[in-house]
Enzyme design. Structure first.
Site, short mmCIF file in Angstrom:
data_model
loop_
_atom_site.label_atom_id
_atom_site.label_comp_id
_atom_site.label_asym_id
_atom_site.label_seq_id
_atom_site.Cartn_x
_atom_site.Cartn_y
_atom_site.Cartn_z
N CYS A 116 13.69 -5.70 -14.09
CA CYS A 116 14.55 -5.17 -13.02
C CYS A 116 15.96 -5.76 -13.06
O CYS A 116 16.84 -5.32 -12.32
CB CYS A 116 13.92 -5.42 -11.66
SG CYS A 116 12.44 -4.45 -11.41
N HIS A 256 19.37 -5.41 -5.90
CA HIS A 256 18.25 -4.66 -6.49
C HIS A 256 17.33 -4.19 -5.38
O HIS A 256 17.00 -4.96 -4.46
CB HIS A 256 17.50 -5.58 -7.46
CG HIS A 256 16.26 -4.96 -8.00
ND1 HIS A 256 16.24 -3.71 -8.58
CD2 HIS A 256 14.96 -5.40 -8.02
CE1 HIS A 256 15.00 -3.41 -8.95
NE2 HIS A 256 14.21 -4.42 -8.61
N ASN A 286 11.81 1.68 -5.81
CA ASN A 286 12.32 0.75 -6.83
C ASN A 286 12.42 1.50 -8.17
O ASN A 286 11.40 1.78 -8.80
CB ASN A 286 11.38 -0.45 -6.94
CG ASN A 286 11.85 -1.48 -7.94
OD1 ASN A 286 12.77 -1.23 -8.73
ND2 ASN A 286 11.21 -2.63 -7.95
O1 UT7 Z 1 11.40 -5.22 -8.75
C1 UT7 Z 1 10.71 -6.24 -9.42
C2 UT7 Z 1 10.24 -7.26 -8.53
N1 UT7 Z 1 9.18 -6.76 -7.65
C3 UT7 Z 1 9.20 -7.13 -6.38
O2 UT7 Z 1 10.12 -7.80 -5.98
C4 UT7 Z 1 8.03 -6.75 -5.52
C5 UT7 Z 1 7.64 -7.92 -4.69
N2 UT7 Z 1 6.45 -7.71 -3.86
C6 UT7 Z 1 6.46 -6.90 -2.80
O3 UT7 Z 1 7.41 -6.19 -2.55
C7 UT7 Z 1 5.27 -6.96 -1.88
O4 UT7 Z 1 4.46 -8.05 -2.22
C8 UT7 Z 1 4.41 -5.67 -1.87
C9 UT7 Z 1 5.16 -4.54 -1.23
C10 UT7 Z 1 4.00 -5.31 -3.29
C11 UT7 Z 1 3.13 -5.92 -1.05
O5 UT7 Z 1 3.49 -6.33 0.26
P1 UT7 Z 1 2.85 -7.63 0.92
O6 UT7 Z 1 3.40 -7.72 2.28
O7 UT7 Z 1 3.07 -8.78 -0.02
O8 UT7 Z 1 1.34 -7.22 1.01
P2 UT7 Z 1 0.06 -8.04 0.51
O9 UT7 Z 1 -0.15 -7.80 -0.95
O10 UT7 Z 1 0.17 -9.46 1.00
O11 UT7 Z 1 -1.06 -7.32 1.33
C12 UT7 Z 1 -1.12 -7.39 2.77
C13 UT7 Z 1 -2.24 -6.52 3.25
C14 UT7 Z 1 -3.56 -6.75 2.51
O12 UT7 Z 1 -4.62 -6.56 3.43
P3 UT7 Z 1 -5.32 -7.83 4.13
O13 UT7 Z 1 -5.84 -8.66 3.01
O14 UT7 Z 1 -4.21 -8.53 4.90
O15 UT7 Z 1 -6.36 -7.21 4.99
C15 UT7 Z 1 -3.59 -5.68 1.48
O16 UT7 Z 1 -4.89 -5.34 1.08
O17 UT7 Z 1 -1.93 -5.15 3.03
C16 UT7 Z 1 -2.91 -4.54 2.20
N3 UT7 Z 1 -2.24 -3.60 1.30
C17 UT7 Z 1 -1.99 -2.34 1.61
N4 UT7 Z 1 -2.25 -1.60 2.69
C18 UT7 Z 1 -1.84 -0.32 2.70
C19 UT7 Z 1 -1.74 -3.87 0.06
N5 UT7 Z 1 -1.15 -2.77 -0.44
C20 UT7 Z 1 -1.30 -1.81 0.50
C21 UT7 Z 1 -0.90 -0.46 0.57
N6 UT7 Z 1 -1.18 0.24 1.68
N7 UT7 Z 1 -0.21 0.14 -0.44
#
Ligand code: UT7
Length: 334
Positions: A116, A256, A286
């Protein structure tokens, strides 16, 4: 002789017509619009559906848009850098094909891959060539057909990425405008957290790798998020300090577009008002190498000659950095 800086003198962009909304994703994976918007800021993204077209198609359209807007003769372009993680082919240069297709017949060209941060690194490379006096017109293209490497059954990645392209022309400037300073970084610790496992020299493509879905992007979102927030904010704050800039002095942050929460955290550390932060993640998601030039194109009319602009990016590898640039022109058309 006064110092030569590398200024951006024109921009262009292209996104494909097909829109993939959060509602549509709700039909494909276990997710919902409210979660995606609140966790990422994304409402929809674009996808290049035509299977006969690769990333070069997106990049070529962006270059043509820039050429048409600026009136530049493509034969004057010395170098074309194509920043991408999704080249048309693993070996033949996407940059070379693009340069030929847009009529940049006197240019040499190559691809640049830094996840990225590809476009940000490309800006630095272009600027170094211009500042040295070696070349006068360099086109940096940032384009990705992320839909070609995303698993649309994996909700951890498919809600984030989209397809798009942007391009920026770099030329010498002797009025003190253009690129002023940069802080670029990388750390190989990141390789475990954001990657495609197969298809490279470490794990060549095989029936097994296809069966195991190893040609798609894998991301440990939580870990990448933590690194992105602290590193992007760190370098953006550092570049301000190094150049004696306060939040009041900075006119625009061009960040970004990975996640709205990462951008908000960076802006907060820089003490920037929200209206100085360029955002279009809600429309495109993204787009990896395309996020920065897509922002420049979308907000071109608001950028004024002499404005202090800070670029910031973070990506796989890990790779990240920040660039301080003084904007070099006012948009008179449209
Ligand atoms: O561009 C290159 C660099 N990339 C980035 O900078 C991306 C960085 N990461 C992120 O933007 C975030 O980590 C994500 C958007 C990918 C995920 O968001 P998050 O707030 O970190 O979510 P998480 O993985 O901690 O998940 C939180 C909760 C989980 O449920 P529990 O365990 O709290 O019950 C997940 O299972 O949300 C759940 N979850 C979802 N729910 C609905 C994870 N993905 C989804 C989804 N829809 N797509």
């Amino acid at each position: 002789m006064s110092k030569i800086n590398a200024a951006i003198t024109a921009v262009g962009a292209y996104v494909p017509e097909d829109i993939l909304t959060n509602k549509m994703l709700e039909e494909m994976v276990e997710t919902n619009d409210e979660w995606i918007v609140s966790r990422t800021g994304i409402k929809e993204r674009r996808v290049l559906k035509d299977p006969s077209k690769g990333t070069s198609y997106l990049g070529i359209q962006a270059c043509k848009n820039l050429i048409q807007k600026s009136g530049i003769d493509p034969k004057e372009i010395d170098l074309l850098i194509f920043a991408t993680v999704t080249p048309d082919l693993p070996v033949a240069s996407t940059a070379a094909y693009t340069a030929t297709e847009i009529g940049a017949t006197n240019a040499f060209s190559y691809d640049l891959q830094a996840a990225c941060s590809s476009f940000l690194y490309g800006m630095s490379t272009a600027a170094a060539y211009i500042e040295s006096g070696k070349y006068k017109k360099i086109l940096v293209v940032g384009a990705d057909k992320m839909s070609s490497i995303i698993d649309y059954t994996d909700r951890a990645t498919c809600i984030i990425f989209g397809d798009g392209a942007g391009a920026a022309l770099f030329e010498p400037n002797e009025e003190g405008l253009g690129l002023q300073d940069e802080i670029l970084r990388s750390d190989g610790i990141g390789r475990a957290f954001l990657k495609i496992d197969a298809g490279g020299s470490l794990l060549p493509a095989s029936a097994e790798t296809v069966k195991n879905n190893q040609h798609y992007v894998y991301q440990d979102g939580k870990t990448v998020f933590k690194f992105a927030v602290s590193n992007m904010a760190d370098v953006s704050e550092q570049i301000m300090r190094k150049n004696n800039l306060t939040g009041d002095d900075v006119n625009w942050l061009v960040p970004h577009q990975a996640n709205k929460r990462i951008v908000d955290a960076t802006a907060k550390r820089m003490k920037l008002d929200a209206d100085k932060v360029l955002m279009n993640i809600q429309r495109y998601g993204n787009t990896t190498s395309a996020t920065l030039p897509l922002l420049l194109n979308d907000f071109e009319q608001q950028l004024k000659k002499g404005d202090n602009v800070i670029f910031a990016a973070f990506g796989g590898g890990f790779t990240w950095g920040s660039i301080y640039l003084k904007w070099a022109y006012n948009t008179l058309h449209n």
